[in-house]
Design an enzyme around this catalytic site. Sequence first.
Site, PDB file in Angstrom:
ATOM      1  CE  LYS A  22      27.225 -27.163 -64.356  1.00  0.00           C
ATOM      2  NZ  LYS A  22      27.470 -28.082 -65.481  1.00  0.00           N
ATOM      3  CG  ASN A  23      28.550 -25.177 -68.072  1.00  0.00           C
ATOM      4  OD1 ASN A  23      28.573 -26.100 -67.259  1.00  0.00           O
ATOM      5  ND2 ASN A  23      27.453 -24.837 -68.742  1.00  0.00           N
ATOM      6  CB  CYS A 116      21.972 -36.913 -69.160  1.00  0.00           C
ATOM      7  SG  CYS A 116      21.672 -35.421 -70.071  1.00  0.00           S
ATOM      8  NE  ARG A 121      24.284 -33.499 -72.938  1.00  0.00           N
ATOM      9  CZ  ARG A 121      24.362 -32.798 -71.814  1.00  0.00           C
ATOM     10  NH1 ARG A 121      23.451 -32.895 -70.894  1.00  0.00           N
ATOM     11  NH2 ARG A 121      25.367 -31.974 -71.602  1.00  0.00           N
ATOM     12  N   PRO A 122      24.542 -37.385 -77.538  1.00  0.00           N
ATOM     13  CG  PRO A 122      23.854 -36.723 -79.667  1.00  0.00           C
ATOM     14  CD  PRO A 122      23.440 -36.710 -78.233  1.00  0.00           C
ATOM     15  CB  ILE A 123      30.169 -37.962 -77.623  1.00  0.00           C
ATOM     16  CG1 ILE A 123      30.182 -39.497 -77.622  1.00  0.00           C
ATOM     17  CG2 ILE A 123      29.754 -37.430 -76.263  1.00  0.00           C
ATOM     18  CD1 ILE A 123      31.323 -40.085 -76.797  1.00  0.00           C
ATOM     19  CG  ASP A 124      27.358 -37.284 -83.408  1.00  0.00           C
ATOM     20  OD1 ASP A 124      26.998 -36.827 -82.295  1.00  0.00           O
ATOM     21  OD2 ASP A 124      26.930 -36.822 -84.479  1.00  0.00           O
ATOM     22  CG  ASP A 306      22.750 -24.395 -69.433  1.00  0.00           C
ATOM     23  OD1 ASP A 306      22.148 -25.351 -69.950  1.00  0.00           O
ATOM     24  OD2 ASP A 306      23.979 -24.399 -69.239  1.00  0.00           O
ATOM     25  NE  ARG A 398      25.240 -32.137 -62.445  1.00  0.00           N
ATOM     26  CZ  ARG A 398      24.700 -31.881 -63.626  1.00  0.00           C
ATOM     27  NH1 ARG A 398      23.411 -32.042 -63.824  1.00  0.00           N
ATOM     28  NH2 ARG A 398      25.441 -31.486 -64.637  1.00  0.00           N
TER      29      ARG A 398
HETATM   30  C1  UD1 Z   1      27.319 -27.506 -72.698  1.00  0.00           C
HETATM   31  C2  UD1 Z   1      27.019 -27.103 -71.280  1.00  0.00           C
HETATM   32  C3  UD1 Z   1      25.512 -27.178 -71.009  1.00  0.00           C
HETATM   33  C4  UD1 Z   1      24.760 -26.355 -72.044  1.00  0.00           C
HETATM   34  C5  UD1 Z   1      25.156 -26.760 -73.459  1.00  0.00           C
HETATM   35  C6  UD1 Z   1      24.544 -25.885 -74.543  1.00  0.00           C
HETATM   36  C7  UD1 Z   1      29.001 -27.800 -70.051  1.00  0.00           C
HETATM   37  C8  UD1 Z   1      29.576 -28.706 -69.036  1.00  0.00           C
HETATM   38  N1  UD1 Z   1      27.707 -28.004 -70.384  1.00  0.00           N
HETATM   39  O1  UD1 Z   1      26.909 -28.876 -72.839  1.00  0.00           O
HETATM   40  O2  UD1 Z   1      25.267 -26.678 -69.703  1.00  0.00           O
HETATM   41  O3  UD1 Z   1      23.369 -26.576 -71.872  1.00  0.00           O
HETATM   42  O4  UD1 Z   1      26.596 -26.674 -73.603  1.00  0.00           O
HETATM   43  O5  UD1 Z   1      24.872 -24.569 -74.336  1.00  0.00           O
HETATM   44  O6  UD1 Z   1      29.632 -26.883 -70.543  1.00  0.00           O
HETATM   45  N2  UD1 Z   1      25.380 -32.774 -79.934  1.00  0.00           N
HETATM   46  C9  UD1 Z   1      25.429 -33.788 -80.862  1.00  0.00           C
HETATM   47  N3  UD1 Z   1      26.607 -34.460 -81.015  1.00  0.00           N
HETATM   48  C10 UD1 Z   1      27.724 -34.164 -80.295  1.00  0.00           C
HETATM   49  C11 UD1 Z   1      27.658 -33.115 -79.351  1.00  0.00           C
HETATM   50  C12 UD1 Z   1      26.465 -32.438 -79.194  1.00  0.00           C
HETATM   51  O7  UD1 Z   1      24.440 -34.092 -81.520  1.00  0.00           O
HETATM   52  O8  UD1 Z   1      28.758 -34.810 -80.498  1.00  0.00           O
HETATM   53  C13 UD1 Z   1      24.094 -32.042 -79.729  1.00  0.00           C
HETATM   54  C14 UD1 Z   1      23.544 -32.272 -78.304  1.00  0.00           C
HETATM   55  O9  UD1 Z   1      22.813 -33.446 -78.212  1.00  0.00           O
HETATM   56  C15 UD1 Z   1      22.715 -31.043 -78.104  1.00  0.00           C
HETATM   57  C16 UD1 Z   1      23.467 -29.969 -78.867  1.00  0.00           C
HETATM   58  O10 UD1 Z   1      24.331 -30.657 -79.773  1.00  0.00           O
HETATM   59  O11 UD1 Z   1      21.453 -31.237 -78.696  1.00  0.00           O
HETATM   60  C17 UD1 Z   1      24.285 -29.050 -77.976  1.00  0.00           C
HETATM   61  O12 UD1 Z   1      25.201 -29.772 -77.251  1.00  0.00           O
HETATM   62  P1  UD1 Z   1      26.599 -29.170 -76.763  1.00  0.00           P
HETATM   63  O13 UD1 Z   1      26.756 -27.762 -77.221  1.00  0.00           O
HETATM   64  O14 UD1 Z   1      27.654 -30.147 -77.123  1.00  0.00           O
HETATM   65  O15 UD1 Z   1      26.391 -29.168 -75.196  1.00  0.00           O
HETATM   66  P2  UD1 Z   1      27.378 -29.712 -74.105  1.00  0.00           P
HETATM   67  O16 UD1 Z   1      28.777 -29.353 -74.433  1.00  0.00           O
HETATM   68  O17 UD1 Z   1      27.050 -31.141 -73.818  1.00  0.00           O
END
Ligand code: UD1
Length: 421
Positions: A22-23, A116, A121-124, A306, A398
């Site tokens: 999926k990922n 979530c 789930r920040p995207i900074d 995961d 999912r």
């Molecule tokens: C992806 C996977 C998810 C997996 C995760 C970690 C998909 C669709 N999902 O999620 O199943 O659990 O990787 O292996 O592929 N963070 C920030 N700022 C950001 C982005 C992330 O602070 O801009 C933090 C998140 O809150 C979290 C950590 O970084 O604590 C890891 O997140 P990230 O590696 O980005 O996970 P996803 O890509 O959301």
Amino acid sequence: MERLMITGQVPLKGEVEVHGAKNSSLPLLAAAVLCHGQTVLHNCPDLSDVAAACEILSYLGCRVEREGRTVLIDTEGICRHSVPDSLMREMRSSIVFLGAIAARMGRAELCFPGGCELGPRPIDLHLSALRKLGLSIREEHGNLLCRTDGRMTGTSLSLSFPSVGATENILLAAATAQGRTILTNAAREPEIVDLAGFLNQCGARISGAGEGTIVIDGVETLHGCEHRVIPDRIVAATFLSCAACTGGDVLVKQVEPAHLAGVLPIFEEMGCHVRCYADAVHLKAPGRLRAVKDVRTMPYPGFPTDAQAPIMAAAAVAEGTSVFVENIFESRYKHAAELTRMGARIKLEGKVALVEGVPKLSGAEVFCTDLRGGAALVAAGLCAEGTTILREIHHIDRGYERIEEALRPLGAQILREDSTF
Ligand code: UD1
């Protein structure tokens, strides 16, 4: 409303195949946006999250057709640059479409994904990297309004944490940017390697994926290609956990054993006999599992967050106390309360969970709290005495293709039922 009815204590035996990841499928479907002409993805699982990604593509104006596990995407009719709020809310990882839509269309509009089940789930990291690549991003009333004059521009980027999603967005945006992008502290997950491999087949010039530094030499355009999605390592880990906690003997097929390097030693520590083949893993469980000293979730190649929940189900029936430390997400122990309803003994303190193994769990009515937490409850139900009723199973759908049909040939007594109450 559907539910799963599981009658436990049957040791799983036999062979089970793992579907595509999926990922990987989600970023690959986003990457198709960049490609002129047709893209064909094989081994693309039939999951609700994948269906949501396909809906985004259709909304953008792409032609999307599925036949079995093959999905064809034709982007010639692409005409929109926004993602509807409903789809952003349905699947927060739709944020991975941002880099691709902006690069292909010169603009992108989507709403903020918000928090979530796993916490905020920040995207900074996504946004600051895309801004450095020249994308102008305005945050207004919960929406992201993005624009670029012409192509984005390659630059040097460094992530403060190796975020999987941010690395994917950077690859998607930089693949057709002008000049070279050097990304340090990149995520090294197999899904990143799959995405970069796909983009290179489409004409991109990316090197170093799977390592901490990735170099992307932007090209003017990309074309479609045919690609096979890598196996889902988390589904594989889940099936192995189901085998382990039922005292089973199972061959998990269509996997890439190297992708499970962070997980397999945990099963061995629990006393399982594990053997790897070219594309399969065999696990034979002991009479009673042993506790694991220390399961610390880490970025790849460490133990994946995961797999934490599915393996906690096994630890719940192991002899002794297991220690889990969740380092990736803030709020990823929601399944612990449901496991406790089944007789598990779990103490939580911040990012640490202490799991004192009990000789057996007992079937109960439990609720899936999130995708992997739901998978943990399936494993727990399979080893529990009596019947477990599992509700809110849309979370499981999912990420697992009809999980009951995959497990039944192994002897699992698991049925999906419609329930009106
Ligand atoms: C992806 C996977 C998810 C997996 C995760 C970690 C998909 C669709 N999902 O999620 O199943 O659990 O990787 O292996 O592929 N963070 C920030 N700022 C950001 C982005 C992330 O602070 O801009 C933090 C998140 O809150 C979290 C950590 O970084 O604590 C890891 O997140 P990230 O590696 O980005 O996970 P996803 O890509 O959301």
